[in-house]
Structure formats: structure tokens, C-alpha cells
Design a protein around this motif. Structure first.
Motif, short mmCIF file in Angstrom:
data_model
loop_
_atom_site.label_atom_id
_atom_site.label_comp_id
_atom_site.label_asym_id
_atom_site.label_seq_id
_atom_site.Cartn_x
_atom_site.Cartn_y
_atom_site.Cartn_z
N GLY A 1 0.79 -1.23 0.00
CA GLY A 1 0.00 0.00 0.00
C GLY A 1 0.82 1.28 0.00
N GLY A 2 2.12 1.18 0.13
CA GLY A 2 2.96 2.38 0.19
C GLY A 2 3.68 2.65 -1.11
N PRO A 3 4.43 3.74 -1.13
CA PRO A 3 5.18 4.10 -2.35
C PRO A 3 6.44 3.26 -2.50
N LEU A 4 6.96 3.22 -3.73
CA LEU A 4 8.21 2.50 -3.99
C LEU A 4 9.42 3.25 -3.44
N GLU B 1 0.57 -4.02 -6.50
CA GLU B 1 1.24 -4.22 -5.22
C GLU B 1 2.66 -4.74 -5.35
N THR B 2 2.90 -5.62 -6.32
CA THR B 2 4.23 -6.19 -6.52
C THR B 2 4.82 -5.61 -7.80
N VAL B 3 6.00 -5.01 -7.66
CA VAL B 3 6.67 -4.38 -8.80
C VAL B 3 8.02 -5.06 -9.00
N THR B 4 8.23 -5.58 -10.20
CA THR B 4 9.50 -6.21 -10.53
C THR B 4 10.26 -5.28 -11.47
N LEU B 5 11.47 -4.91 -11.06
CA LEU B 5 12.30 -4.03 -11.87
C LEU B 5 13.51 -4.80 -12.38
#
Length: 159
Positions: free
Chosen positions: A71-74, A136-140
């Protein structure tokens, strides 16, 4: 023909046409050389560096980082331009933010993909949009320049 066979890809740099070097040619000159060419044209190209997912000997490593937002920022700021082949880079990290706490993302790192969507040929605005819609899940997928004085052992420890 080259496009249909998959020989050329966006981002490849055209260096010569029929052994005529293009480094000092304008776009108009290059087009004229190409139009005057015979049926068989010899092109010298340099492949775009991002076509390879493997670690390169040029002092860079490529790896993937998965961030769970909860729920928060990256906690990252990115920069680039609207030019399609300019790099998208991490330009800032929020102090004690999610990205900084991973220890795997640093200012100056290049982002190659967001959630498996390649940024090759995409402008900054599209990268920002992909991050905003990432969920919610970010893959970089990250490309990091490594000091050439580092040994292979120290590079492995970064991962």
C-alpha cells in the motif's frame, strides 16, 4: 527484408552502407546512399546493448528486484526523456524508503523493464505510467554499471 528476417531491431545503430561509413553523414545523406544502392546492400550495424540479458564484459550487471508495496510508495524517482531510446534511470531514492531498504537499487541504475515490460524504445512518460499501474508487486529489471576494478567475486556478492 532485414526487418522481416529479424536481423535488424529498433535501437540498432547503422554504421555503414556498402562500406560507406555514416558517422559524419546526415540522415538525408544516409537515405541518398541507401536509395542509390544496388539490389544487394551490405549494412554494418551495432546491435542495441539492451538486446542481451546476459552479464556483459563492459562492466555492467543485469538483475531483477521484486518490491512489495504493501500500500505504500516504492520510494524511487526516475528520469529520462521522451526520446524513445534514451535510458530511464533511477535519479533519486527516498531516505529509508522501500527501494533504498532493499540495498539493491541505487541512484544511476538503469531500468530495463517494469513487470516484464521492456522499456526499450519507450519514453519516460510510458515508464512512469507503467510504474503507476504496476500494482502491489513491482519487478524491476536493473542494469548497474560496476567499477571495472571489481573482481568477479565482488560482483557476485552484489547479487
Amino acid at each position: 527484408m532485414a526487418h522481416r528476417t529479424g536481423t535488424l531491431e529498433p535501437g540498432d545503430k547503422l554504421l555503414a552502407i556498402d562500406n560507406i561509413r555514416l558517422e559524419n553523414c546526415s540522415m538525408e545523406d544516409a537515405c541518398q546512399i541507401l536509395q542509390q544502392a544496388e539490389d544487394l546492400v551490405k549494412l554494418k550495424i551495432r546491435k542495441d546493448e539492451d538486446n542481451s540479458d546476459e552479464q556483459e564484459t563492459s562492466g555492467s550487471i543485469i538483475y531483477t528486484v521484486e518490491l512489495k508495496r504493501y500500500g505504500g510508495p516504492l520510494g524511487i524517482t526516475i528520469s529520462g526523456t521522451e526520446e524513445p531510446f534514451d535510458p530511464i534511470v533511477i535519479s533519486g531514492l527516498t531516505k529509508r524508503g522501500l527501494a533504498e531498504r532493499t540495498g539493491a537499487i541505487h541512484v544511476g541504475d538503469r531500468i530495463l523493464a517494469i513487470n516484464s515490460v521492456s522499456l526499450k524504445g519507450k519514453p519516460l512518460s510510458e515508464a512512469i505510467h507503467l510504474l503507476q499501474m504496476a500494482g502491489e508487486t513491482v519487478t524491476l529489471k536493473i542494469k548497474k554499471q560496476v567499477d571495472s576494478k571489481c573482481s568477479k567475486k565482488s560482483i557476485d556478492q552484489v547479487n
